[in-house]
Design an enzyme around this catalytic site. Structure first.
Site, PDB file in Angstrom:
ATOM      1  N   GLY A 142       0.830  -3.483   4.287  1.00 35.44           N
ATOM      2  CA  GLY A 142       0.684  -4.905   4.548  1.00 35.44           C
ATOM      3  C   GLY A 142       2.023  -5.567   4.848  1.00 35.44           C
ATOM      4  N   ARG A 184     -20.461   7.743  -2.245  1.00 35.47           N
ATOM      5  CA  ARG A 184     -21.891   7.490  -2.383  1.00 35.47           C
ATOM      6  C   ARG A 184     -22.658   8.009  -1.176  1.00 35.47           C
ATOM      7  NH1 ARG A 184     -21.157   1.315  -3.167  1.00 35.47           N
ATOM      8  NH2 ARG A 184     -19.533   2.272  -4.446  1.00 35.47           N
ATOM      9  N   CYS A 235      -0.446   2.880   6.210  1.00 31.33           N
ATOM     10  CA  CYS A 235      -0.071   1.574   6.740  1.00 31.33           C
ATOM     11  C   CYS A 235       0.287   0.681   5.559  1.00 31.33           C
ATOM     12  CB  CYS A 235      -1.198   0.973   7.566  1.00 31.33           C
ATOM     13  SG  CYS A 235      -2.751   0.714   6.677  1.00 31.33           S
ATOM     14  N   SER A 247     -11.808   0.233   3.053  1.00 31.20           N
ATOM     15  CA  SER A 247     -11.579   0.814   1.733  1.00 31.20           C
ATOM     16  C   SER A 247     -12.056  -0.131   0.645  1.00 31.20           C
ATOM     17  CB  SER A 247     -10.089   1.130   1.537  1.00 31.20           C
ATOM     18  OG  SER A 247      -9.303  -0.038   1.700  1.00 31.20           O
ATOM     19  N   SER A 260     -25.577   6.176   5.211  1.00 26.10           N
ATOM     20  CA  SER A 260     -26.065   6.635   6.513  1.00 26.10           C
ATOM     21  C   SER A 260     -25.631   5.634   7.566  1.00 26.10           C
ATOM     22  CB  SER A 260     -27.589   6.756   6.509  1.00 26.10           C
ATOM     23  OG  SER A 260     -28.181   5.476   6.340  1.00 26.10           O
ATOM     24  N   CYS A 292       0.809  -1.226   0.000  1.00 24.04           N
ATOM     25  CA  CYS A 292       0.000   0.000   0.000  1.00 24.04           C
ATOM     26  C   CYS A 292       0.843   1.277   0.000  1.00 24.04           C
ATOM     27  CB  CYS A 292      -0.931   0.023   1.208  1.00 24.04           C
ATOM     28  SG  CYS A 292      -1.956  -1.437   1.353  1.00 24.04           S
ATOM     29  N   HIS A 346      -9.063   2.746  -2.916  1.00 27.10           N
ATOM     30  CA  HIS A 346      -7.690   2.384  -2.538  1.00 27.10           C
ATOM     31  C   HIS A 346      -7.055   1.472  -3.585  1.00 27.10           C
ATOM     32  CE1 HIS A 346      -4.193   1.294  -0.400  1.00 27.10           C
ATOM     33  NE2 HIS A 346      -4.708   0.478   0.514  1.00 27.10           N
TER      34      HIS A 346
END
Length: 409
Positions: free
Chosen positions: A397, A236, A395, A264, A239, A105, A365
């Site tokens: 992996g 999007r 972060c 993500s 709620s 990442c 992501h």
């Protein structure tokens, strides 16, 4: 960590003078959802758009570039050195070398850090650095080198295998988020609230056109026509009620907290920056977007890899001689709401300064791209709001963290 860092730097001469490195151009593509708007494009197709736009914004021609570094995690089926493909598609001459870099990442930010270090040793060089990823294009794999005399052969998803599974504990990254939630007492409700806020901020940014300055539109060829993609696809309406209805997807024994709504998404995209020494920028009459003040890469327990930004940010701040109160904006990649909340809480910073236009939970992501994407977004937000100091971090992996401190003139 402080004692370890002091041991590392002890013995280095304070008389060593290196050039300041600045970012003079930055751009990114919109982020597309898995198997949707950008899925027909390869990583280098996306990367060349980001690189070409960053060069144009910097006023740098392709033949003035000395090196291209692109972060990427998923290479299978992409052909030799996708970074080289990106550079040449973007108009960088064949005489200019390119390299791919994989820090999961953190790949896109690691590319920018490597570019910074290269320029400190070669102050007359111009380097393009960023990240690119087509997660939609990641193939499934079958190992056939040893003939299967009889029976079925296992087929693995290269995306899950190489980007989303811990190589040490052999479980999905989502379990590391559950570990963080348990160890740092982050509730399901807190995670859903964080996710809802990320989407709300991203929707507001889209409505206000905040991302227009940083995005290079992508033209996608369809069967009979072409379509221009110019906005991020994932944000999007949601709620707390809608998020609460989603079931935990990694830990399903009744005590899970991580759901598809508070982590993500899987995406495609690319981002790139153009770096040079501050002296070169001044000689060219270019106004930098930001100066690289300090960088840091650290390791941590793979089981709670989401906490990697915490020691990385602390190390970068110490190198910059900053404290958290000095930082006006943070871009901390939202791999999961659980780890984002824990990192922000442990740093003792206000969430109002973090991911002010939404993060990866809302925007997406694309793993090899995200490190560069958050740098691009941070630089443009600092310019838009006239902020001087910012920090970007992710972060990683396998149990790592990476961070960068940036300052505007």
């Amino acid at each position: 960590y402080k004692q370890w860092y002091q041991r590392r730097v002890r013995g280095f001469s304070s008389s060593v003078v290196m050039c300041d490195v600045v970012i003079v151009g930055a751009a990114r593509t919109p982020l597309g959802d898995l198997s949707k708007s950008l899925s027909t494009l390869s990583s280098s197709d996306l990367g060349c758009i980001a690189v070409g736009s960053a060069l144009e914004r910097a006023g740098v021609r392709g033949n003035e570039v000395n090196l291209c570094i692109m972060g990427q995690v998923l290479y299978a089926g992409e052909g030799q050195c996708p970074a080289r493909q990106t550079a040449m598609k973007a108009g960088i001459p064949q005489e200019v070398p390119s390299l791919n870099l994989n820090m999961v990442c953190g790949s896109g930010l690691a590319a920018i850090i490597n570019a910074t270090n290269h320029i400190k040793c070669n102050p007359r060089d111009v380097v393009v650095a960023g990240g690119q990823e087509s997660m939609s294009g990641a193939p499934h794999l079958v190992k056939m080198r040893t003939p299967t005399a009889m029976g079925h052969a296992e087929c693995k998803d290269s995306m899950v295998q190489d980007a989303l599974t811990c190589a040490f504990n052999h479980y999905h990254m989502g379990i590391t988020a559950e570990n963080v939630a348990s160890q740092f007492s982050v509730s399901r409700e807190e995670q859903d609230k964080f996710a809802e806020l990320s989407h709300s901020k991203a929707r507001h940014a889209l409505k206000e056109g905040t991302f227009e300055a940083e995005i290079a539109p992508v033209t996608v060829k369809l069967r009979k026509e072409s379509k221009v993609v110019s906005v991020d696809e994932h944000p999007r309406e949601t709620s707390m009620e809608a998020l609460a209805r989603l079931r935990p997807c990694f830990k399903t024994g009744g005590d899970g907290t991580v759901t598809p709504g508070n982590c993500s998404s899987i995406n495609d995209g690319a981002a790139a920056c153009v770096l040079m020494s501050r002296d070169m920028a001044q000689s060219r009459g270019v106004e930098p977007l930001g100066r690289v003040v300090s960088t840091a890469m650290v390791g941590c327990d793979p089981a709670i890899m989401g906490m990697g930004p915490l020691p990385a940010i602390r190390a970068a701040l110490e190198k910059a001689n900053w404290v958290t109160e000095d930082v006006e904006l943070f871009e901390i990649n939202e791999a999961f709401a659980a780890q984002s909340i824990a990192v922000v809480r442990e740093l003792g910073i206000s969430v109002d300064k973090v991911n002010v236009n939404g993060g990866a939970i809302a925007l997406g992501h694309p793993v090899g791209c995200s490190g560069a994407r958050i740098v691009v977004s941070l630089l443009y937000e600092m310019a838009r709001t006239n902020k001087k100091r910012g920090v970007a971090a992710l972060c990683v992996g396998g149990g790592m963290g990476v961070a960068i401190c940036l300052q505007r003139q």
